[in-house]
Design an enzyme around this catalytic site. Structure first.
Site, mmCIF file in Angstrom:
data_model
loop_
_atom_site.group_PDB
_atom_site.id
_atom_site.type_symbol
_atom_site.label_atom_id
_atom_site.label_comp_id
_atom_site.label_asym_id
_atom_site.label_seq_id
_atom_site.Cartn_x
_atom_site.Cartn_y
_atom_site.Cartn_z
ATOM 1 N N TYR A 112 0.896 -1.171 0.000
ATOM 2 C CA TYR A 112 0.000 0.000 0.000
ATOM 3 C C TYR A 112 0.927 1.210 0.000
ATOM 4 O O TYR A 112 0.831 2.103 0.824
ATOM 5 C CB TYR A 112 -0.821 -0.096 1.299
ATOM 6 C CG TYR A 112 -2.065 0.728 1.423
ATOM 7 C CD1 TYR A 112 -3.071 0.679 0.470
ATOM 8 C CD2 TYR A 112 -2.268 1.519 2.556
ATOM 9 C CE1 TYR A 112 -4.241 1.406 0.640
ATOM 10 C CE2 TYR A 112 -3.432 2.242 2.732
ATOM 11 C CZ TYR A 112 -4.414 2.182 1.773
ATOM 12 O OH TYR A 112 -5.579 2.894 1.948
ATOM 13 N N HIS A 117 -2.734 7.477 -2.883
ATOM 14 C CA HIS A 117 -3.813 6.482 -2.806
ATOM 15 C C HIS A 117 -4.250 6.281 -1.359
ATOM 16 O O HIS A 117 -5.452 6.288 -1.055
ATOM 17 C CB HIS A 117 -3.367 5.157 -3.411
ATOM 18 C CG HIS A 117 -4.353 4.039 -3.204
ATOM 19 N ND1 HIS A 117 -5.572 3.993 -3.852
ATOM 20 C CD2 HIS A 117 -4.314 2.948 -2.393
ATOM 21 C CE1 HIS A 117 -6.229 2.903 -3.466
ATOM 22 N NE2 HIS A 117 -5.506 2.254 -2.578
ATOM 23 N N ARG A 126 -12.679 7.621 5.932
ATOM 24 C CA ARG A 126 -12.620 8.136 7.319
ATOM 25 C C ARG A 126 -12.519 9.658 7.263
ATOM 26 O O ARG A 126 -11.508 10.247 7.656
ATOM 27 C CB ARG A 126 -11.384 7.569 8.044
ATOM 28 C CG ARG A 126 -11.319 6.055 8.143
ATOM 29 C CD ARG A 126 -10.077 5.622 8.919
ATOM 30 N NE ARG A 126 -8.863 6.190 8.360
ATOM 31 C CZ ARG A 126 -8.163 5.653 7.365
ATOM 32 N NH1 ARG A 126 -8.548 4.505 6.840
ATOM 33 N NH2 ARG A 126 -7.087 6.233 6.908
ATOM 34 N N GLU A 185 -1.495 -1.462 -10.368
ATOM 35 C CA GLU A 185 -0.326 -1.719 -9.530
ATOM 36 C C GLU A 185 0.814 -2.292 -10.376
ATOM 37 O O GLU A 185 0.636 -2.695 -11.521
ATOM 38 C CB GLU A 185 -0.672 -2.726 -8.422
ATOM 39 C CG GLU A 185 -1.850 -2.275 -7.553
ATOM 40 C CD GLU A 185 -1.957 -3.019 -6.233
ATOM 41 O OE1 GLU A 185 -0.934 -3.576 -5.780
ATOM 42 O OE2 GLU A 185 -3.069 -3.020 -5.658
ATOM 43 N N TYR A 228 -13.406 -6.098 6.393
ATOM 44 C CA TYR A 228 -11.973 -5.871 6.613
ATOM 45 C C TYR A 228 -11.572 -5.536 8.043
ATOM 46 O O TYR A 228 -10.394 -5.631 8.385
ATOM 47 C CB TYR A 228 -11.436 -4.819 5.638
ATOM 48 C CG TYR A 228 -11.528 -3.384 6.086
ATOM 49 C CD1 TYR A 228 -10.381 -2.707 6.518
ATOM 50 C CD2 TYR A 228 -12.730 -2.703 6.068
ATOM 51 C CE1 TYR A 228 -10.466 -1.380 6.918
ATOM 52 C CE2 TYR A 228 -12.811 -1.391 6.460
ATOM 53 C CZ TYR A 228 -11.678 -0.730 6.893
ATOM 54 O OH TYR A 228 -11.751 0.572 7.289
ATOM 55 N N THR A 328 -1.893 0.401 -4.965
ATOM 56 C CA THR A 328 -2.436 1.225 -6.037
ATOM 57 C C THR A 328 -1.563 2.442 -6.291
ATOM 58 O O THR A 328 -1.154 3.137 -5.361
ATOM 59 C CB THR A 328 -3.855 1.686 -5.673
ATOM 60 O OG1 THR A 328 -4.609 0.534 -5.324
ATOM 61 C CG2 THR A 328 -4.514 2.408 -6.827
ATOM 62 N N GLU A 342 -11.406 6.102 -6.253
ATOM 63 C CA GLU A 342 -10.782 7.425 -6.172
ATOM 64 C C GLU A 342 -11.267 8.334 -7.306
ATOM 65 O O GLU A 342 -11.598 9.500 -7.087
ATOM 66 C CB GLU A 342 -9.263 7.298 -6.249
ATOM 67 C CG GLU A 342 -8.631 6.626 -5.047
ATOM 68 C CD GLU A 342 -7.174 6.283 -5.336
ATOM 69 O OE1 GLU A 342 -6.301 7.106 -5.036
ATOM 70 O OE2 GLU A 342 -6.928 5.191 -5.881
HETATM 71 CA CA CA Z 1 -4.082 -3.387 -3.777
#
Ligand code: CA
Length: 398
Positions: A112, A117, A126, A185, A228, A328, A342
């Site tokens: 990540y 991203h 959030r 990616e 998650y 990403t 996004e």
């Molecule tokens: Ca990913």
């Protein structure tokens, strides 16, 4: 100059030479190198048994010295006009062969490592908290994915079913994902294993990692959102991960290296590197042939060597065929973002397609294609190929 035919403008010239696995019509799969719009059968050209296999793994396990020597031999074969007649039978048009998954994937990890991203997702999911979580600039955040569902470009992607619960749902429901997304990616392919209990320092990156591919981390946002917490991505990601068929060696990417952006705070000692480098890769995300965005890899915060070092800092060992992905890739502008969540800002601003259609997330029948290039030596272009997939309807039980 190579004697092999290279179409004008091709990014598969002698500077590139990516490796893949292909099967000529009616024959077994084997290892080849792409040159122009042809693929060179390496078992026929070089003789080594490693190249008769239906995966690159045995070749990858041989290590950097062998990788570089092999590349030198291929360049020699393809530039020596005296070899042209003898090698003619080993050269196949790419359009005549079936291209396969290039590696038997051992373990798969997804990072990540893109700051923009991570900040975008933070702002979307959030909105009342800081965009980046407190750990983000101290370690490359990642999770272990599902190696067995890594598929080669062109493999259809069935819309996943799963549990979801939106704010309006009084209870979770099960069914086809309604928020199917892509993540643009870059994947890194490990060749040389490491010993259990022994971390791999950043300085050893090139002894272990062979090359890169393009990777689409298909993501079911609604399944992901409900499942998650607290352990991270699971079934919202594991149904399919697509990779491009041609693994571009690090040896072809020396001109594409550049420093990573400044890192503040300074990383802990095991993540430090005398000169951490990233890659100047220009990526492209197309939906049904229409280019939606052009994510730039150059701004990725964590370097590939830092990701590998973090992955092994607890003594976890590497295996030949391990694949780790960058996370990403998103640039600063919306037309540089690497996912639909996004680009559409969680569905608020649909993408307009030529012909009048719009998308917030993917529809059945949609075709997603990621492409990429890197600068090569002497002004050449290194083509990373393409990874494509068509969304098929969910397999809903009656
Ligand atoms: Ca990913």
């Amino acid at each position: 100059m190579t004697w092999a035919p290279i179409p004008p403008g091709s990014g598969f010239g002698i500077e590139n030479l990516p490796y893949g696995v292909f099967a000529p019509p009616g024959r077994r799969a084997r290892v080849g190198v792409r040159i122009g719009d042809h693929v060179l059968d390496l078992r026929a050209a070089l003789g080594e048994e490693e190249f008769a296999r239906p995966a690159l793994n045995d070749f990858l396990a041989r290590g950097r010295e062998f990788w570089t020597a092999t590349r030198d031999r291929i360049v020699e074969l393809l530039t020596d006009r005296g070899r042209r007649d003898r090698l003619g039978d080993a050269l196949y048009p790419v359009s005549d062969v079936s291209v396969r998954l290039p590696i038997e994937v051992a373990d798969y990890v997804d990072f990540y490592a893109g700051e923009r991203h991570a900040a975008n997702l933070g702002a979307i999911l959030r909105p009342d908290s800081p965009a980046l979580l407190p750990n983000w600039k101290h370690l490359p955040v990642g999770y272990h994915g599902r190696a067995g569902t890594v598929v080669v470009s062109g493999t259809p992607v069935t819309r996943p079913c799963g549990q979801r619960r939106s704010a309006a749902d009084p209870a979770p429901v099960f069914g086809p994902s309604r928020r199917l997304d892509v993540e643009v990616e870059v994947g890194f392919v490990v060749g040389v294993p490491s010993a259990l209990g022994k971390p791999v320092p950043t300085a050893d990156f090139e002894q272990h990692v062979f090359g890169i591919c393009l990777l689409n981390d298909w993501s079911a946002r609604d399944i992901q959102a409900w499942e998650y917490v607290p352990l991270g991505p699971f079934l919202g990601k594991s149904f399919a991960t697509s990779i491009s068929p041609w693994i571009v060696p690090l040896d072809a990417l020396t001109a594409a290296r550049l420093p990573v952006p400044p890192q503040d705070p300074e990383p802990l000692p095991y993540l430090r590197d005398s000169r951490p480098w990233g890659l100047d890769l220009r990526l492209e995300f197309a939906l049904n042939g229409h280019i939606v965005s052009r994510p730039p890899y150059a701004r990725m915060y964590w370097s590939p060597a830092q990701m590998l070092s973090h992955l092994t800092c607890n003594g976890a060992s590497l295996r030949t065929g391990d694949l780790f992905a960058s996370g990403t890739v998103s640039g600063e502008a919306p037309d540089e973002f690497g996912s639909l969540i996004e680009i559409t800002w969680n569905g608020a601003h649909p993408v307009r397609l030529p012909g009048g259609g719009t998308r917030t997330f993917l529809a059945d029948g949609d075709v997603v294609t990621l492409r990429g290039t890197a600068p090569g030596p002497g002004g050449a272009t290194i083509d990373l190929g393409a990874v494509t997939g068509r969304i098929g309807p969910a397999d809903v039980q009656p």
